[in-house]
Design an enzyme around this catalytic site. Structure first.
Site, PDB file in Angstrom:
ATOM      1  CG  ASP A 208      -1.672  -1.235   1.440  1.00 56.57           C
ATOM      2  OD1 ASP A 208      -2.338  -1.653   0.488  1.00 56.57           O
ATOM      3  OD2 ASP A 208      -1.618  -1.815   2.547  1.00 56.57           O
ATOM      4  CG  ASP A 247      -2.949  -4.372  -1.267  1.00 52.24           C
ATOM      5  OD1 ASP A 247      -4.121  -4.514  -1.643  1.00 52.24           O
ATOM      6  OD2 ASP A 247      -2.532  -4.855  -0.216  1.00 52.24           O
ATOM      7  CG  ASP A 251      -5.387  -1.155   2.788  1.00 48.36           C
ATOM      8  OD1 ASP A 251      -6.122  -0.368   2.157  1.00 48.36           O
ATOM      9  OD2 ASP A 251      -5.148  -2.318   2.404  1.00 48.36           O
ATOM     10  NE  ARG A 303     -11.404  -3.661  -0.741  1.00 48.43           N
ATOM     11  CZ  ARG A 303     -10.486  -4.615  -0.557  1.00 48.43           C
ATOM     12  NH1 ARG A 303      -9.237  -4.275  -0.277  1.00 48.43           N
ATOM     13  NH2 ARG A 303     -10.826  -5.874  -0.625  1.00 48.43           N
TER      14      ARG A 303
END
Length: 430
Positions: A208, A247, A251, A303
């Site tokens: 990430d 990714d 996160d 997301r």
């Protein structure tokens, strides 16, 4: 002669009138304002504001950044990033590419031949090529994974500070501030094939651009995160699946708590922001308290965010889905035991996307929505979701069990639309 004297006098007058604040504002010791979201709770977030002069660094390359981060130490520190820093560089600053990391005979051609589902089947990859992939991935991780310790402030200088190719990780650390910085293209050279993922198999990547894991009291402000340079949609297809290289953009997992993300921009990406990574991570209960306000999500497929367990306040954010966005799925995801309050957000989407598409639920039960706009018109996201999705998914209730008390002024969606469009992202710190 009199004309010359007048010119000199006017020049001196002009010098006297130069404003005292003409120098660029130094944000490096600024702390999170009281009540500015969840990160203001329990003592607030000050980052490296207490750093002494010996622990204030200006860095221009990866080597300098690594030294300043000090292995993720908790010593109060302020790190100022000047210009563009590329994490994929050696100790001399020379650029590294995927071939430089490959070792033990790894090659993508051999990997694809070894684990073709038509011959390998559905077992997880194992054997020489998977071992070589793991060894190669470990070599890249040594370069690009950068740990951020407690009591740290990282700020970009000016309007063009960029950290490229890195995976910043705030792991089991407290009291961190990251501001005015573009995070770009955390590119994984060695994705792994997962035959059983999603029924058809899929590629999984490692990095990430920013990952909070077990992190507390974190303020992320005026950050821009994207895949700029290497969008996944332009990658080839292998085993009938897109060969992913990225990714998440941000996160927030592993029991992270008390996080504020403000005035930031997330763009040109598939799975942008995950809050809570597993339905089985019941230790996340009572944590994952996150505030997202005045952020822009542009060309994001899904997301934005997807939430498990957490109490998430989502207000005054701007969503832009262009006509050519690749395979849009949803914006707000309500998963297991999530408790999301979505207020005064604005959505700009093309005609083929319906308001019912903006929300998706996986075992979610609660979502409070109010004051949101859909292409300029008021929209009740909860009612529309329940009306269009109740046949296949359980209805969501508006009772999320909590009411936000820590927040800045909540603007109307119309006002937030204008302010976020011109103010969110790196290089726009007020």
């Amino acid at each position: 002669m009199r004309k010359r004297h007048l010119t000199v006098a006017l020049g001196l007058l002009g010098m006297l009138c130069v404003p005292a604040h003409a120098e660029a504002r130094d944000i490096s010791r600024e702390t999170l304002a009281p009540n500015d979201g969840w990160a203001a709770a329990d003592g607030g977030t000050t980052g490296g504001a207490a750093a002494d002069d010996a622990h204030v660094y200006t860095v221009t390359d990866r080597a300098g950044l690594v030294r300043a981060l000090d292995g993720g130490s908790a010593t109060p520190k302020i790190i100022k990033i000047a210009g563009t820093i590329d994490a994929n560089t050696d100790d001399d600053g020379d650029r590294l590419d995927c071939a430089d990391y490959a070792t033990d005979g790894y090659s993508l051609k051999k990997y694809l031949a070894a684990y073709d589902p038509r011959t390998w089947g559905s077992d997880p990859p194992s054997g020489p090529q998977e071992e070589a992939r793991q060894a190669s991935a470990a070599r890249q991780a040594e370069r690009v994974v950068l740990p951020v310790g407690s009591n740290t402030t990282i700020v970009g200088l000016g309007s063009k500070a960029v950290l490229k190719g890195a995976g910043l990780q705030v792991s089991n650390a407290d009291n961190v501030i990251i501001r005015n910085l573009e995070l770009r293209d955390a590119y994984d050279c060695f994705p792994v094939w997962q035959p059983n993922k999603g029924g058809l198999g899929d590629w999984k990547t490692a990095y990430d651009t920013l990952w909070l894991r077990g992190a507390t009291h974190v303020w992320i402000d005026h950050v821009t995160a994207s895949d700029k340079g290497h969008p996944d949609e332009k990658e080839p297809t292998h085993f009938a699946r897109n060969y992913l290289r990225h990714d998440g953009l941000l996160d927030i997992t592993g029991g992270s708590d008390l996080i504020t993300v403000s005035w930031s921009r997330f763009a040109d990406h598939d799975k942008a922001m995950l809050i809570g990574n597993s339905d089985s991570a019941t230790g996340d209960r009572g944590k994952l308290r996150v505030t997202l306000h005045h952020n822009e999500f542009e060309s994001v497929v899904q997301r934005a965010p997807r939430v498990r367990f957490g109490q998430v306040h989502l207000y005054n954010n701007r969503y832009v889905v262009p006509e050519d966005v690749h395979d849009y799925r949803y914006s707000i995801g309500a998963s297991t035991e999530s408790a999301i309050r979505a207020e005064n957000n604005v959505f700009h989407v093309p005609g083929h996307i319906e308001a019912a598409d903006l929300v998706k639920s996986w075992n979610g039960t609660a979502l409070h929505t109010s004051g949101n706009l859909f292409n300029g018109y008021p929209v009740d996201l909860l009612t529309i979701y329940n009306a269009y999705n109740s046949a296949s998914e359980r209805d969501l209730t508006a009772d999320v069990g909590w009411t936000p008390t820590l927040h800045t002024k909540i603007d109307s969606a119309e006002a937030a639309d204008r302010e976020v469009a011109r103010g969110a992202g790196a290089g726009r710190t007020p």
